[in-house]
Motif scaffolding. Sequence first.
Motif, PDB file in Angstrom:
ATOM      1  N   ASP A  75       0.887  -1.329   0.076  1.00 45.10           N
ATOM      2  CA  ASP A  75      -0.110  -0.027   0.101  1.00 45.10           C
ATOM      3  C   ASP A  75       0.922   1.299  -0.091  1.00 45.10           C
ATOM      4  N   ARG A  85       2.526   1.965  -3.410  1.00 45.04           N
ATOM      5  CA  ARG A  85       1.254   2.604  -4.386  1.00 45.04           C
ATOM      6  C   ARG A  85       1.208   4.042  -4.228  1.00 45.04           C
ATOM      7  N   ARG A  86       1.262   4.382  -2.661  1.00 42.83           N
ATOM      8  CA  ARG A  86       0.891   5.603  -2.615  1.00 42.83           C
ATOM      9  C   ARG A  86       2.184   6.537  -2.920  1.00 42.83           C
ATOM     10  N   GLU A 140       4.335   6.060  -5.230  1.00 38.13           N
ATOM     11  CA  GLU A 140       4.226   5.932  -6.674  1.00 38.13           C
ATOM     12  C   GLU A 140       3.307   6.942  -7.238  1.00 38.13           C
ATOM     13  N   ARG A 141       2.101   7.279  -6.292  1.00 36.59           N
ATOM     14  CA  ARG A 141       0.909   8.484  -6.930  1.00 36.59           C
ATOM     15  C   ARG A 141       1.670   9.685  -6.162  1.00 36.59           C
ATOM     16  N   GLY A 142       2.633   9.858  -5.455  1.00 38.49           N
ATOM     17  CA  GLY A 142       3.302  11.469  -5.221  1.00 38.49           C
ATOM     18  C   GLY A 142       2.573  11.544  -3.940  1.00 38.49           C
ATOM     19  N   ASP A 143       2.146  10.698  -3.102  1.00 37.56           N
ATOM     20  CA  ASP A 143       1.479  11.123  -1.757  1.00 37.56           C
ATOM     21  C   ASP A 143       2.668  11.417  -0.816  1.00 37.56           C
TER      22      ASP A 143
END
Length: 200
Positions: free
Chosen positions: A163, A166-167, A169-172
């Motif tokens: 998780d 993924r976050r 990679e989203r730039g979070d």
Amino acid sequence: ALYSCWIGSDFYNEGKIAVNWLDDQLALQKRTDEDINILHIQGTDGATAQLMRTKALEDAVAEREHWNIVAQLKGEYTEAKTYELVSEYLKTGESFDVIYSENDNMTFGALRALNEAGITHGRYGEVTVITFDAVREALQYCLNGKIDLCVECNPLHGPRVADIIRRLERGDSLSKKNYMEEISFSFSSLTPEIINAREY
């Protein structure tokens, strides 16, 4: 630092969960002014879990007038070694009220030594038993009233890691340190269904 996120267990907080629970139990039993002797069973020297669970206990003892560590036994996270050490310690005749054991395997060895010596433990016993990891077998002991508190050390890091990746990679924006959520179990909070659903 050359990493994006650190993911793991907060071993000091695990220890805090344990000592705070003991505080609450002693208050319920109206034993806050009574000397409480603690037999401390430690994991392998230098392991992060050993260092932080030890620090949590030692900090708590330093802050409480009536808490005493009567011995620190080096169980090295094994049942066999702890069984030998506790068996030898019991021959000294020194009394203690609480076992604070830094790992379930060591706890199993300690309980075997107590049983052979005829010393009762757990919910209605002479010795209060606190253990760490909360594997299924330890939780069953707890449900049966032989262990008082199991503090979880959650090993199921995979989904959390996936998780966070993924976050990222989203730039979070995420904290550098990401601790696993960990809880504790006592007789009053356990059911057979909880134990059967455990993945470890």
